[in-house]
Design an enzyme around this catalytic site. Structure first.
Site, short mmCIF file in Angstrom:
data_model
loop_
_atom_site.label_atom_id
_atom_site.label_comp_id
_atom_site.label_asym_id
_atom_site.label_seq_id
_atom_site.Cartn_x
_atom_site.Cartn_y
_atom_site.Cartn_z
N PHE A 242 -2.94 7.14 5.20
CA PHE A 242 -1.56 7.60 5.13
C PHE A 242 -1.07 8.18 6.46
O PHE A 242 -0.26 9.09 6.48
CB PHE A 242 -1.37 8.59 3.98
CG PHE A 242 -1.88 8.06 2.67
CD1 PHE A 242 -1.25 6.99 2.05
CD2 PHE A 242 -3.01 8.58 2.08
CE1 PHE A 242 -1.73 6.47 0.85
CE2 PHE A 242 -3.50 8.07 0.89
CZ PHE A 242 -2.86 7.01 0.28
N THR A 470 -5.23 -1.22 1.35
CA THR A 470 -3.92 -1.85 1.15
C THR A 470 -4.00 -3.25 0.59
O THR A 470 -3.01 -3.77 0.08
CB THR A 470 -3.21 -1.95 2.50
OG1 THR A 470 -4.06 -2.71 3.39
CG2 THR A 470 -2.94 -0.59 3.10
N ILE A 593 6.63 -11.86 1.00
CA ILE A 593 5.54 -11.17 0.32
C ILE A 593 4.36 -12.13 0.23
O ILE A 593 4.42 -13.17 -0.43
CB ILE A 593 6.00 -10.71 -1.07
CG1 ILE A 593 7.19 -9.74 -0.95
CG2 ILE A 593 4.85 -10.06 -1.84
CD1 ILE A 593 6.95 -8.51 -0.09
N ASN A 595 1.14 -11.37 -0.87
CA ASN A 595 0.36 -11.21 -2.10
C ASN A 595 1.10 -10.26 -3.03
O ASN A 595 1.07 -9.05 -2.86
CB ASN A 595 -1.03 -10.67 -1.76
CG ASN A 595 -1.93 -10.63 -2.98
OD1 ASN A 595 -1.52 -10.23 -4.07
ND2 ASN A 595 -3.17 -11.06 -2.82
N PRO A 596 1.79 -10.81 -4.04
CA PRO A 596 2.61 -9.96 -4.90
C PRO A 596 1.83 -8.89 -5.63
O PRO A 596 2.34 -7.82 -5.90
CB PRO A 596 3.24 -10.94 -5.89
CG PRO A 596 2.69 -12.28 -5.61
CD PRO A 596 1.90 -12.23 -4.34
N GLY A 666 6.17 -6.00 6.34
CA GLY A 666 5.31 -4.81 6.18
C GLY A 666 5.88 -3.89 5.12
O GLY A 666 7.08 -3.64 5.07
N GLU A 669 5.01 1.60 3.92
CA GLU A 669 5.72 2.88 3.87
C GLU A 669 7.03 2.84 3.11
O GLU A 669 7.53 3.86 2.64
CB GLU A 669 5.93 3.38 5.31
CG GLU A 669 4.62 3.90 5.85
CD GLU A 669 4.48 3.79 7.36
OE1 GLU A 669 4.52 4.84 8.01
OE2 GLU A 669 4.34 2.68 7.89
#
Ligand code: MOS
Length: 707
Positions: A242, A470, A593, A595-596, A666, A669
């Protein structure tokens, strides 16, 4: 209810993460789990005062204890050995190099012993005499020594001013003038920071819990006067970061120092309690917003000023007012950062630095404006949609905020909402809904990757990225397979080694876009080479290295961002003040996207962290000694599954050719941005009480006793 951009076109869409089995069976090894012959353990002796000078460190008693090998301090004497000298680029990493104490908890000595228990016991026996000096640790609205830094984090200008805000506000029929504050927060990754350091023939190997192995190697190289290639950083599995592991922190340097001093491998595993001081936190903010609008809701002026703090050691100014330069059309704009340097540990990046606290304040202020105008808050945002970035006039590479707001409103059932502020009583509880927008920049950073064809039809890809939980390893495998035109299970992606670099951090939501672009280029180049040899792979394989030198920040001709809209419904108990999340919907337009499944998890995680910030999280600073009082996960509560019910993610199709050739923006965040504001706005709608200080506490929203 996840809908995605191009599910069918990506190899292995929805693939579960590849290392899932290793992780849940305990086979995946983390930085503190590498057994090395001759291992020793280090323990920090912290400063007990927030400001002053170390006068004497006495290690004689500690050295007499079992298993103790050395006590390092800034100078020799009383049983202490002077720590090896460093060449720090930032004063924060000048550890054990001098007597000055800049924050409570700063390492003033380090014990190295045969076991962690020996080291810990001996650390308690080290005597430190300090000369305390008057200190200042709590940020207040009036900081006479504060100043506006010219440049803030990520290279943003400290101040952006367009037009005449004061005059425009004076002429605005509706003005909202409010101050929001957010507390210091802690990233609290599941895996605490840990480093295992070994020196061999003048070269350093570090098993490290790290978001940025390649950068860590160069930082340690600079510190110890080595070429970066003589530092090997290994971060095979990392249990979250993080932001707290995106830059080198003191424990890493101490492990390397200690290993050099004792000539044996040294492990430094940070305890949960030490984490709060040693590995950074999010700065508190005090933000004043003035919004001026006409009766039609169109903004005439926005002013956003954020006061924050950093340490005496390092100027870290979070980019808190930067989203206000992007979000809403206004002819007059003034955005200012101010910084006060206090006797505190250096704050640093934490998920959506600046954007998370800044968008909390902006999006709550927009809600206040909507109520002042008696206008629907979704409609208010739609009316202020800009045709170019307000703070720079740059065209948008893509922007679908309006799509997120409209689609979200439709799915959430927003039209049925009673527009009046609360209280809205439903049975025993008060219920309300809130909305807020989300924004996060898209980045592409320089990176190289290696792609290799093995005889027999397998492919191996190497890049110095890192999967901090992630799903990056999985998504990169898919991108490589797609570029190579083969099924994903013929590709193995290796991450987490500095020697595969250069590569940027798993940070700034730039990981997949940057590593993925390099992987894509390397795989395409490999296909070219394979075509040259007629598709025949020789016994030794064929390998190519390729990547991108490009840093999109270096070509600022477009405004590149992802967008979202967060909707929340809460129930507030009028007697206890308990706030429950009833449901939440995050709608995002965040590029392609890959990988959903893992994308949804990332975004849900961000939303949960935003909820956590809205209702629970806040470090309490003791004004007497600068301690973070609630330095454990019992007293610093983090939202968990039980707190986060009924949340869902909707991903809109979002094509952005202006960022990189793989279309990836990306998403690390974006999910946290606006989440706290949506919850806070829902609490207002439920109760009629506007809380402008996070976290929202039961005593803020429950009816006064006897009422
Ligand atoms: Mo993230 S806070 O940019 O590692």
């Amino acid at each position: 209810m996840t809908r995605t951009g191009e599910p069918a076109e990506v190899a292995g869409a929805g693939l579960p993460r590849l290392e899932a089995r290793e992780k849940v069976t305990g086979a995946a090894r983390y930085a503190a789990e590498y057994p090395l012959p001759g291992m020793t353990h280090a323990w920090v002796v912290p400063a007990a005062v927030p400001r002053g000078l170390v006068q004497a460190v006495s290690a004689d008693a500690a050295l007499a204890m079992p298993g103790v090998l050395a006590v390092l301090a800034h100078e020799d004497g009383d049983g202490c050995s002077a720590a090896p000298r460093l060449r720090p680029q930032v004063p924060e990493l000048a550890l054990l190099q001098g007597p000055r104490i800049a924050y409570r908890g700063q390492p003033v000595a380090l014990v190295v012993a045969e076991t962690p228990e020996d080291a810990r016991a001996a650390a308690a026996a080290v005597r430190v005499r300090c000369l305390p000096e008057p200190h200042h640790v709590v940020l207040t609205a009036d900081e006479p020594e504060s100043y506006p830094p010219e440049v803030v984090n990520a290279g943003h200008p400290g101040i952006v001013e367009i037009g005449d805000v004061d005059a425009a506000l004076a002429e605005s029929p509706v003005v909202v003038d409010v101050t929001y504050t957010t507390p210091p927060q802690h990233a609290a990754p599941m895996e605490p920071h840990a480093a295992t350091a070994v020196w061999e023939d003048g070269r350093l190997t570090l098993h490290h819990s790290d978001q940025a192995p390649w950068r860590t190697a160069s930082t340690l190289g600079e510190l110890f006067g080595l070429p970066a290639e003589d530092v090997h950083v290994v971060a095979e599995h990392v249990g979250g970061g993080f932001g707290s592991k995106a830059m080198v922190r003191p424990p890493t340097v101490l492990a390397a120092l200690a290993a050099k001093a004792v000539g044996r491998p040294v492990r430094l595993a940070v305890t949960r309690q030490q984490m709060f001081t040693l590995v950074s936190h999010r700065t508190p903010t005090i933000q004043r917003l003035r919004l001026g609008a006409g009766p039609d809701g169109r903004l005439r002026a926005i002013e956003h000023e954020a006061l924050q703090r950093s340490s005496r050691l390092t100027e870290y100014c979070e980019q808190t007012v930067t989203p206000t330069r992007v979000m809403y059309a206004t002819p007059h704009l003034r955005t200012v950062h101010r910084l006060a340097r206090l006797d505190v540990p250096t704050p640093s990046w934490m998920r959506a630095p600046g954007k998370a606290p800044g968008m909390f304040a902006l999006e709550c202020a927009m809600d206040e404006l909507a109520h002042a105008l008696r206008m629907d808050p979704v409609e208010l945002r739609l009316r202020n949609e800009p045709d170019a970035e307000p703070g720079s006039r740059l065209p948008f590479s893509s922007r679908n905020l309006t799509g997120c707001l409209r689609e979200g409103a439709a799915r959430f059932g927003w039209a049925a909402r009673d527009p009046a502020p609360g209280p809205h009583r439903v049975g025993e509880w008060l219920r309300g809904t809130g909305v807020a927008a989300a924004v996060y920049p898209g980045h592409l950073r320089p990176c190289v990757a290696t792609a290799r064809a093995e005889p027999g039809g397998r492919f191996t890809v190497r890049v110095a990225g890192v999967d901090i939980g992630t799903g990056a390893r999985t998504a990169l495998t898919q991108l490589a397979a797609e570029a190579l035109g083969v099924p994903w299970d013929r590709v193995t992606v290796h991450l987490g080694r500095s020697e595969f670099g250069p590569a940027p951090a798993a940070g700034g939501s730039a990981g997949l876009a940057s590593w993925g672009t390099a992987v894509h280029k390397a795989c395409r180049a490999l296909l070219g080479r394979l075509a040259q040899v007629g598709g025949e792979v020789p016994g030794e394989g064929i390998e190519v290295r390729a990547g991108t030198e490009e840093d999109v920040e270096a070509r600022p001709e477009l405004s590149r961002h992802s967008y979202g809209a967060q909707f929340a419904e809460v129930a507030v108990h009028p007697v206890t003040g308990e706030v429950r999340l009833e449901r939440m919907l995050g709608v995002f337009a965040a590029g392609r996207i890959v990988n959903p499944r893992t994308a949804r998890s990332q975004l849900l995680g961000g939303m949960c962290m935003g909820l956590s910030g809205a209702l629970h999280e806040g470090l309490e600073v003791d004004p007497r000694d600068g301690d973070f009082v609630n330095h454990d996960l019992a007293s610093y509560h983090i939202a968990t599954h039980a707190d986060f019910r009924g949340a869902e993610v909707l991903l809109l199709r979002d094509e952005d050719p202006g960022l990189n050739e793989i279309g990836v923006k990306g998403i690390g965040e974006l999910g946290i941005v606006g989440a706290a504001a949506a919850v806070a706005n829902a609490v207002y709608h439920a109760t009629g009480v506007r809380v402008r200080e996070l976290p929202i506490r039961p005593e803020d929203v429950r009816a006064p006793a006897g009422a």
